[in-house]
Every structure is written in structure tokens, then in C-alpha cells.
Design a protein around this motif. Structure first.
Motif, PDB file in Angstrom:
ATOM      1  N   LEU A   1      -7.488   4.532  -5.086  1.00  0.00           N
ATOM      2  CA  LEU A   1      -8.088   6.020  -4.564  1.00  0.00           C
ATOM      3  C   LEU A   1      -6.903   6.638  -3.793  1.00  0.00           C
ATOM      4  CD1 LEU A   1     -11.739   5.210  -3.552  1.00  0.00           C
ATOM      5  CD2 LEU A   1     -10.932   6.382  -5.350  1.00  0.00           C
ATOM      6  N   ALA A   2      -6.159   5.862  -3.098  1.00  0.00           N
ATOM      7  CA  ALA A   2      -5.098   6.381  -2.160  1.00  0.00           C
ATOM      8  C   ALA A   2      -3.898   6.891  -3.358  1.00  0.00           C
ATOM      9  CB  ALA A   2      -4.261   5.525  -1.227  1.00  0.00           C
ATOM     10  N   MET A   3      -3.851   6.308  -4.279  1.00  0.00           N
ATOM     11  CA  MET A   3      -2.750   6.884  -5.051  1.00  0.00           C
ATOM     12  C   MET A   3      -3.150   7.966  -5.920  1.00  0.00           C
ATOM     13  SD  MET A   3      -0.687   5.069  -8.441  1.00  0.00           S
ATOM     14  CE  MET A   3       0.617   4.224  -7.532  1.00  0.00           C
ATOM     15  N   LEU A   4      -4.605   8.102  -6.331  1.00  0.00           N
ATOM     16  CA  LEU A   4      -5.104   9.396  -6.727  1.00  0.00           C
ATOM     17  C   LEU A   4      -4.883  10.513  -6.009  1.00  0.00           C
ATOM     18  CD1 LEU A   4      -6.852  10.230  -9.003  1.00  0.00           C
ATOM     19  CD2 LEU A   4      -8.712   9.803  -7.970  1.00  0.00           C
TER      20      LEU A   4
ATOM     21  N   GLY B   1      -9.295  18.532  -6.957  1.00  0.00           N
ATOM     22  CA  GLY B   1      -9.025  17.066  -7.156  1.00  0.00           C
ATOM     23  C   GLY B   1      -8.768  16.215  -5.901  1.00  0.00           C
ATOM     24  N   TYR B   2      -7.696  16.721  -5.329  1.00  0.00           N
ATOM     25  CA  TYR B   2      -7.427  16.283  -4.066  1.00  0.00           C
ATOM     26  C   TYR B   2      -8.300  15.994  -3.001  1.00  0.00           C
ATOM     27  CZ  TYR B   2      -3.676  15.590  -0.064  1.00  0.00           C
ATOM     28  OH  TYR B   2      -2.682  15.129   0.674  1.00  0.00           O
ATOM     29  N   ALA B   3      -9.437  17.088  -2.972  1.00  0.00           N
ATOM     30  CA  ALA B   3     -10.388  16.813  -1.713  1.00  0.00           C
ATOM     31  C   ALA B   3     -11.492  16.012  -2.354  1.00  0.00           C
ATOM     32  CB  ALA B   3     -10.937  18.311  -1.491  1.00  0.00           C
ATOM     33  N   ALA B   4     -11.622  16.019  -3.436  1.00  0.00           N
ATOM     34  CA  ALA B   4     -12.550  14.932  -4.150  1.00  0.00           C
ATOM     35  C   ALA B   4     -12.094  13.614  -4.247  1.00  0.00           C
ATOM     36  CB  ALA B   4     -12.802  15.151  -5.547  1.00  0.00           C
ATOM     37  N   SER B   5     -10.689  13.244  -4.185  1.00  0.00           N
ATOM     38  CA  SER B   5     -10.300  12.121  -3.901  1.00  0.00           C
ATOM     39  C   SER B   5     -10.578  11.351  -2.412  1.00  0.00           C
ATOM     40  CB  SER B   5      -8.775  11.914  -4.117  1.00  0.00           C
ATOM     41  OG  SER B   5      -7.960  12.621  -3.534  1.00  0.00           O
ATOM     42  N   LEU B   6     -10.463  12.521  -1.531  1.00  0.00           N
ATOM     43  CA  LEU B   6     -10.557  12.093  -0.068  1.00  0.00           C
ATOM     44  C   LEU B   6     -12.190  11.744   0.289  1.00  0.00           C
ATOM     45  CD1 LEU B   6      -8.387  14.777   1.940  1.00  0.00           C
ATOM     46  CD2 LEU B   6      -7.688  12.345   1.146  1.00  0.00           C
TER      47      LEU B   6
ATOM     48  N   PHE C   1       0.737  -1.232   0.026  1.00  0.00           N
ATOM     49  CA  PHE C   1      -0.110  -0.062   0.002  1.00  0.00           C
ATOM     50  C   PHE C   1       0.806   1.382   0.076  1.00  0.00           C
ATOM     51  CE2 PHE C   1      -2.326   3.352   2.132  1.00  0.00           C
ATOM     52  CZ  PHE C   1      -3.404   3.497   1.534  1.00  0.00           C
ATOM     53  N   GLN C   2       2.096   1.295   0.538  1.00  0.00           N
ATOM     54  CA  GLN C   2       3.091   2.436   0.716  1.00  0.00           C
ATOM     55  C   GLN C   2       3.472   2.710  -0.645  1.00  0.00           C
ATOM     56  OE1 GLN C   2       3.725   4.138   3.636  1.00  0.00           O
ATOM     57  NE2 GLN C   2       2.084   2.462   4.138  1.00  0.00           N
ATOM     58  N   LEU C   3       3.247   1.899  -1.805  1.00  0.00           N
ATOM     59  CA  LEU C   3       3.382   2.381  -3.020  1.00  0.00           C
ATOM     60  C   LEU C   3       2.661   3.243  -3.744  1.00  0.00           C
ATOM     61  CD1 LEU C   3       4.715  -1.258  -4.526  1.00  0.00           C
ATOM     62  CD2 LEU C   3       6.143   0.711  -3.868  1.00  0.00           C
ATOM     63  N   ALA C   4       1.663   3.519  -3.010  1.00  0.00           N
ATOM     64  CA  ALA C   4       0.528   4.403  -3.683  1.00  0.00           C
ATOM     65  C   ALA C   4       1.163   5.884  -3.591  1.00  0.00           C
ATOM     66  CB  ALA C   4      -0.596   4.602  -2.774  1.00  0.00           C
ATOM     67  N   GLY C   5       2.365   5.923  -2.807  1.00  0.00           N
ATOM     68  CA  GLY C   5       2.900   7.386  -2.455  1.00  0.00           C
ATOM     69  C   GLY C   5       4.070   7.654  -3.428  1.00  0.00           C
ATOM     70  N   LEU C   6       4.160   6.779  -4.680  1.00  0.00           N
ATOM     71  CA  LEU C   6       5.121   6.976  -5.771  1.00  0.00           C
ATOM     72  C   LEU C   6       5.050   8.078  -6.410  1.00  0.00           C
ATOM     73  CD1 LEU C   6       5.761   3.452  -7.248  1.00  0.00           C
ATOM     74  CD2 LEU C   6       7.121   4.689  -5.931  1.00  0.00           C
ATOM     75  N   PRO C   7       4.155   8.889  -6.690  1.00  0.00           N
ATOM     76  CA  PRO C   7       4.054  10.006  -7.269  1.00  0.00           C
ATOM     77  C   PRO C   7       4.873  11.106  -6.550  1.00  0.00           C
ATOM     78  CG  PRO C   7       1.705   9.232  -7.151  1.00  0.00           C
ATOM     79  CD  PRO C   7       2.618   8.299  -6.407  1.00  0.00           C
ATOM     80  N   ALA C   8       5.258  11.193  -5.407  1.00  0.00           N
ATOM     81  CA  ALA C   8       5.884  12.195  -4.821  1.00  0.00           C
ATOM     82  C   ALA C   8       7.292  12.090  -5.470  1.00  0.00           C
ATOM     83  CB  ALA C   8       6.201  11.706  -3.237  1.00  0.00           C
ATOM     84  N   VAL C   9       7.930  10.879  -5.863  1.00  0.00           N
ATOM     85  CA  VAL C   9       9.090  10.827  -6.447  1.00  0.00           C
ATOM     86  C   VAL C   9       9.235  11.318  -7.951  1.00  0.00           C
ATOM     87  CG1 VAL C   9      10.954   9.135  -7.017  1.00  0.00           C
ATOM     88  CG2 VAL C   9       9.541   8.644  -5.123  1.00  0.00           C
ATOM     89  N   LEU C  10       7.971  11.672  -8.493  1.00  0.00           N
ATOM     90  CA  LEU C  10       7.792  12.007  -9.951  1.00  0.00           C
ATOM     91  C   LEU C  10       7.452  13.717  -9.757  1.00  0.00           C
ATOM     92  CD1 LEU C  10       6.243   8.703 -11.591  1.00  0.00           C
ATOM     93  CD2 LEU C  10       8.505   9.707 -11.514  1.00  0.00           C
ATOM     94  N   LYS C  11       7.489  14.100  -8.852  1.00  0.00           N
ATOM     95  CA  LYS C  11       6.998  15.615  -8.815  1.00  0.00           C
ATOM     96  C   LYS C  11       7.665  16.244  -9.834  1.00  0.00           C
ATOM     97  CE  LYS C  11       6.468  16.965  -4.703  1.00  0.00           C
ATOM     98  NZ  LYS C  11       6.490  17.703  -3.635  1.00  0.00           N
TER      99      LYS C  11
END
Length: 413
Positions: free
Chosen positions: A111-114, A87-92, A50-60
Motif C-alpha cells: 500500500l505504501a508503494m501504491l 488514486g493517491y487519496a484512495a491509497s491513503l 520499507f524505504q524501497l517502497a519509494g522506488l517509483p520516484a526514480v522511474l518518474k
């Protein structure tokens, strides 16, 4: 036309709130939610994946490219920020609508990755907006306030939201975090027009691989990248392993949560603000190697306490010292990032620096875990001290050779 100082304080606090509202959901997703998942019977493998959902941070740095391509002025950065925060609020809200007892891994992960994608992406225009709105003399303060906001966001997202979940259920933490983002949207509208028009719009240029590579063409920026990538990870890694270290020393989980969670987060925020004050009063030439020395002392104190099987009060004192050093170091790095951007490529350069920062902040704890398994806590902390000593020496060389770059950073100019 230069706005009164009080106006910049209003803008600083507003940007701090926006960063707090963006940080808290991320902390809850990746530090708080695993506990909830475990309570629901999810496997350790699923929680790890599940922690891999945070991968977008590396591609900023990739996500920041279209921001600079199509929004070069401050009003454009604000429009990008508004859209991405929506979009951030909608995903939450979408996450709040799940039934965690019946939801599969794929849906939760997607949804977490979104949410991670929107949160990471929004960080680029929001901080590019800060860089463009604030004069150079205010940017170090902006970095320290951002670091303090992140520390408080960690307390809120990793503590208060877990308590809220325990009391009222799955959905409410996401609703509360979503409301925080909506208030951040309102805050963006409160930025006075005079701040949006203070800097002339730079000429539009291409954004791509050549621009990313071109960032390293300057010798000064190459030296800065070493500081960027190595100044924080060693002290940050010690903080990552502090909770399991305290648990292994026999402290109950409740005390660990209070000492390393609540107390540490608040002290980290104060450390960021105090570090910013010291930098402004004494200058970067003093602060950069000085905070590295403070981090080295904090690591040495924790090692000594561990070796001597210290009591709870002494371990608490070491935790406070570690949090203070971590907050000061993070605030300094975040502030300096705002100076090392090129005209017309503000979001791209900020995104590239953030990606490099996240890369080593992720890799160093992984390597430290291997050292922990083979050599124990003292072996791991010894390696972290060696790394901190090395970057401290590099920091001293860096400020001696810096001259007038970057300008107006504390008393450097």
C-alpha cells in the motif's frame, strides 16, 4: 490574451498548495512512519526495506511517457492530475484502514508503494500543467514556491502528523492527508479557463527511448544536467545527516526536533522564497554561483562549529544557515527544471529531470554514510565541501556560456 499579474499569483499559490498536499504524505510515509513502525516493534531491517517502497520516484521519466502520449494540452494534463490524485487519496484511505498491530510487512509495503506510485506519477502532469499555464517569466517563481511548499510539507508530514498519531491513533494522519489531496483536487477545478487555453497544443509525437535519449542531444541541456544532478545533493546530504549529528553532539531529541525539524523546515521555505526573489532581481548569472557559495559557507560553518565543540546557540545558527542555503538551492533547481523542457514533451522532460535529480539525491547520501563510518563527521563534511566547490565552479562556467538560454529567467533575458 494575457491575464493580469494578480491572476498569476492566484495560480502560483494554488499550484503551491497542490505541491504541499502531494509532498506531506510522502514525508509522513518515509520519514515519519519508520518511527511508528519502531514503536510497534518492527526490526531495523524491515524499516530499511520499507524505504524501497519509494522506488517509483526514480522511474518518474517512465511514468511521464503515457502522460505526454495521450495528453498534450493543458486540459489533458489537468485530467491526468485529477485521476492520479484520486488514486493517491484512495491509497491513503486504504492505509488508514489497516490495523498496524496486526498488519504484515507485505501489506503495508504494497500500500505504501501504491501511494508512492500515484504520488510520483501525479507530480508529472501537475508540474507539466504549471509549465504550460504559466508564462516563462513566472516559472522561476513557480519553482521557488514549489520548493517552499515542499519544505512546509516536510514540517507538516514529518512533525504535525506524528503528533496527531501520538494523540489520536494510526488512522487520523492518513485521513487528514487524504483531505488535503481532496482539497487539491478542488483546486485544480479553480484554474481559470483562460490559463488552460493560453498556449497552442503542440503536435503529437512519439514518446519512447528515442525521445529520452534525444533530450541529451543539445549541448546546453547536457551542461544543465550536470547542474541538475550535482547542485543540490551535497547541501541536501548535509541536511540528511544533521539530526544524527546534533544528537551525537549531546542535544536531546526534543531539541533536535525543534531545531532541525520545525525551525529548519520553516527557514528552508523562507530560503526558497528569498532565493526566488534574488534570482528575479539579480538574475541567474548571479544566483546560480552565488547560492553555491552560500552552501559552501554553510558547510564550512557547520564543520567549524563541530570541530570547536560549539554550544547550542552556535549550532542553531549553523542549522539556520544550512536550511537557508538548502531552500535557496532547491528553489533555484526546481525553477530551472521548468525551462528545460521541449515542446510536446513537457511531462516526459520534467519526469526525466526529476528522475536524474532523485538518483543523485539518493546516491550521494549513501556514499556520505560510508565516509561518515570511516572518517567521521568532519571527513564527510570535507568531502561535501569539495563537491560543492566543484559544482560551484561548474555553475560559474555554465552561466557564462549560457547566453540567452533559457529565456526570460529573471534578468538573464
Amino acid at each position: 490574451m494575457k491575464a493580469p499579474a494578480i491572476s498569476y499569483w492566484s495560480l502560483q499559490l494554488l499550484l503551491g498548495w497542490i505541491n504541499f498536499a502531494m509532498t506531506a504524505p510522502m514525508i509522513y510515509l518515509y520519514l515519519g512512519l519508520p518511527l511508528v513502525m519502531r514503536q510497534q516493534g518492527w526490526s531495523g531491517t524491515a524499516i530499511g526495506l520499507f524505504q524501497l517502497a519509494g522506488l517509483p520516484a526514480v522511474l518518474k521519466f517512465v511514468l511521464a511517457a503515457p502522460v505526454d502520449r495521450w495528453a498534450r494540452d493543458t486540459a489533458g494534463y489537468r485530467r491526468w492530475s485529477l485521476v492520479l490524485l484520486v488514486g493517491y487519496a484512495a491509497s491513503l484511505v486504504a492505509l488508514a484502514g489497516l490495523d498496524i498491530g496486526k498488519t504484515g510487512f507485505t501489506t503495508l509495503f504494497a500500500l505504501a508503494m501504491l501511494a508512492s506510485l500515484f504520488g510520483t506519477w501525479a507530480d508529472a502532469p501537475v508540474n507539466a500543467l504549471a509549465i504550460r499555464c504559466l508564462p516563462e517569466t513566472e516559472r522561476m517563481r513557480a519553482g521557488t514556491i514549489r520548493s517552499a511548499a515542499s519544505s512546509l510539507g516536510a514540517v507538516f508530514g514529518g512533525g504535525a502528523m506524528l503528533i496527531l498519531h501520538d494523540r489520536v491513533g494510526w488512522s487520523w494522519p492518513f485521513f487528514v492527508l487524504g483531505v488535503g489531496l481532496l482539497l487539491a483536487l478542488v483546486g485544480l477545478y479553480l484554474i481559470r479557463p483562460v490559463h488552460l487555453d493560453t498556449i497552442a497544443t503542440p503536435k503529437r509525437s512519439e514518446v519512447g527511448v528515442r525521445q529520452w535519449v534525444g533530450y541529451f542531444a543539445s549541448a546546453q541541456r547536457r551542461r544543465w544536467v550536470v547542474v541538475l544532478m550535482l547542485y543540490f545533493p551535497f547541501i541536501g546530504t548535509a541536511w540528511v545527516y544533521l539530526k544524527p549529528l546534533l544528537l551525537d553532539q549531546g542535544l536531546p531529541s526534543g531539541q533536535v526536533a525543534v531545531v532541525a525539524g520545525l525551525l529548519g523546515g520553516v527557514v528552508g521555505a523562507l530560503g526558497s522564497l528569498l532565493g526566488g526573489y534574488v534570482t528575479y532581481r539579480r538574475g541567474l548569472h548571479y544566483a546560480l554561483p552565488g547560492f553555491a557559495m552560500l552552501a559552501l559557507v554553510a558547510l564550512a560553518a557547520l564543520s567549524a562549529a563541530l570541530a570547536s565543540h560549539a554550544s547550542l546557540p552556535l549550532l542553531t545558527a549553523c542549522t539556520v544557515l544550512l536550511a537557508l542555503a538548502m531552500g535557496a538551492s532547491a528553489g533555484l533547481v526546481f525553477g530551472m527544471m521548468m525551462y528545460y523542457t521541449r515542446e510536446g514533451l513537457t511531462a516526459v522532460d520534467y519526469g526525466l529531470q526529476s528522475s536524474l535529480f532523485v538518483l543523485t539525491r539518493t546516491v550521494v547520501p549513501m556514499l556520505a554514510g560510508l565516509l561518515l563510518d570511516h572518517f567521521g563527521y568532519l571527513g564527510m563534511l570535507s568531502a561535501l565541501m569539495a563537491g560543492m566547490l566543484g559544482i560551484g565552479y561548474w555553475s560559474l562556467r555554465f552561466v557564462r556560456g549560457m547566453g540567452e538560454m533559457p529565456p526570460k529567467m529573471g534578468r538573464v533575458a
